[in-house]
Design a protein around this motif. Structure first.
Motif, PDB file in Angstrom:
ATOM      1  N   ALA A  12      33.657  -9.737  19.210  1.00 20.64           N
ATOM      2  CA  ALA A  12      34.032  -8.870  20.334  1.00 20.64           C
ATOM      3  C   ALA A  12      33.383  -7.499  20.197  1.00 20.64           C
ATOM      4  O   ALA A  12      32.879  -6.939  21.187  1.00 20.64           O
ATOM      5  CB  ALA A  12      35.553  -8.740  20.399  1.00 20.64           C
ATOM      6  N   ALA A  13      33.355  -6.948  18.981  1.00 15.81           N
ATOM      7  CA  ALA A  13      32.724  -5.643  18.771  1.00 15.81           C
ATOM      8  C   ALA A  13      31.230  -5.722  19.045  1.00 15.81           C
ATOM      9  O   ALA A  13      30.643  -4.819  19.667  1.00 15.81           O
ATOM     10  CB  ALA A  13      32.984  -5.163  17.344  1.00 15.81           C
ATOM     11  N   GLY A  14      30.593  -6.773  18.598  1.00 16.74           N
ATOM     12  CA  GLY A  14      29.160  -6.940  18.842  1.00 16.74           C
ATOM     13  C   GLY A  14      28.830  -7.067  20.310  1.00 16.74           C
ATOM     14  O   GLY A  14      27.844  -6.498  20.786  1.00 16.74           O
ATOM     15  N   ARG A  26      18.204  -1.045  27.794  1.00 18.19           N
ATOM     16  CA  ARG A  26      17.459  -1.636  26.675  1.00 18.19           C
ATOM     17  C   ARG A  26      17.894  -3.093  26.579  1.00 18.19           C
ATOM     18  O   ARG A  26      18.627  -3.492  25.689  1.00 18.19           O
ATOM     19  CB  ARG A  26      17.749  -0.867  25.389  1.00 18.19           C
ATOM     20  N   PHE A  27      17.398  -3.886  27.515  1.00 19.23           N
ATOM     21  CA  PHE A  27      17.871  -5.250  27.683  1.00 19.23           C
ATOM     22  C   PHE A  27      17.448  -6.174  26.540  1.00 19.23           C
ATOM     23  O   PHE A  27      18.206  -7.063  26.149  1.00 19.23           O
ATOM     24  CB  PHE A  27      17.398  -5.807  29.031  1.00 19.23           C
ATOM     25  N   LEU A  28      16.270  -5.984  26.018  1.00 20.29           N
ATOM     26  CA  LEU A  28      15.807  -6.830  24.924  1.00 20.29           C
ATOM     27  C   LEU A  28      16.680  -6.629  23.679  1.00 20.29           C
ATOM     28  O   LEU A  28      17.122  -7.600  23.047  1.00 20.29           O
ATOM     29  CB  LEU A  28      14.336  -6.527  24.598  1.00 20.29           C
ATOM     30  N   ALA A  29      16.958  -5.377  23.340  1.00 22.52           N
ATOM     31  CA  ALA A  29      17.820  -5.086  22.196  1.00 22.52           C
ATOM     32  C   ALA A  29      19.244  -5.580  22.454  1.00 22.52           C
ATOM     33  O   ALA A  29      19.913  -6.085  21.541  1.00 22.52           O
ATOM     34  CB  ALA A  29      17.817  -3.587  21.899  1.00 22.52           C
ATOM     35  N   ALA A  30      19.722  -5.453  23.682  1.00 28.39           N
ATOM     36  CA  ALA A  30      21.069  -5.910  24.030  1.00 28.39           C
ATOM     37  C   ALA A  30      21.183  -7.424  23.874  1.00 28.39           C
ATOM     38  O   ALA A  30      22.202  -7.931  23.380  1.00 28.39           O
ATOM     39  CB  ALA A  30      21.409  -5.497  25.461  1.00 28.39           C
ATOM     40  N   SER A  37      26.036 -11.310  17.662  1.00 31.12           N
ATOM     41  CA  SER A  37      27.489 -11.217  17.728  1.00 31.12           C
ATOM     42  C   SER A  37      28.151 -12.547  18.094  1.00 31.12           C
ATOM     43  O   SER A  37      29.340 -12.731  17.825  1.00 31.12           O
ATOM     44  CB  SER A  37      27.905 -10.139  18.730  1.00 31.12           C
ATOM     45  N   LEU A  38      27.433 -13.479  18.656  1.00 37.86           N
ATOM     46  CA  LEU A  38      27.997 -14.789  18.984  1.00 37.86           C
ATOM     47  C   LEU A  38      27.999 -15.746  17.789  1.00 37.86           C
ATOM     48  O   LEU A  38      28.703 -16.770  17.821  1.00 37.86           O
ATOM     49  CB  LEU A  38      27.239 -15.422  20.156  1.00 37.86           C
TER      50      LEU A  38
END
Length: 152
Positions: A12-14, A26-30, A37-38
């Protein structure tokens, strides 16, 4: 139970950090942060976390890991000794005897110390002739030539 809760909280934090990163364009980093995080929640859902938790708290498993470590150390030690060429005790003694007999000329009483001195100091010394054993009957002319060449 505790491990599942910790993994869910980390996921959840990730995902929250991924959302903030996507908000900053910053879509690539996101996407990369969301992928990382998954992973914990995926491990919980597949049962890997229960399996690891079951292994981590059993003393017999740790004894097994210890035995594997001892076996690995024995294997690596024997390989290192084998590569160094150290043989049996008889082989080492025979090699030492062979090296010792080859190191000193048969007629020499002591090793030469004048080989590292300059030519002026070697000329100032009285020249000693190598001693030959009359009973041996061996020809030491080549050894005499080498000794004369070095000024001994």
């Amino acid at each position: 139970m505790l491990a599942e809760t910790i993994c869910s909280a980390a996921s959840a934090a990730g995902l929250g950090i991924a959302a903030v990163t996507a908000y900053r364009k910053r879509f690539l980093a996101a996407a990369r942060i969301a992928a990382y995080s998954l992973v914990p929640i995926g491990l919980v859902l597949t049962g890997v976390v229960d399996w690891v938790a079951g292994i981590a708290f059993k003393p017999s498993v740790w004894i097994g890991f210890g035995l594997l470590a001892v076996a690995w150390m024995l294997f690596m030690t024997t390989r290192a000794i084998e590569r160094r060429g150290v043989g049996t005790r008889k082989e080492r003694k025979a090699a030492a005897r062979a090296a010792q007999s080859d190191a000193i000329a048969p007629a020499a009483s002591a090793p030469s110390l004048a080989s590292g001195l300059p030519a002026t100091q070697t000329q100032a010394r009285p020249k000693a002739k190598p001693q030959q054993s009359a009973s041996s009957g061996e020809d030491f002319s080549d050894i005499e030539a080498i000794l004369k060449k070095h000024g001994i």
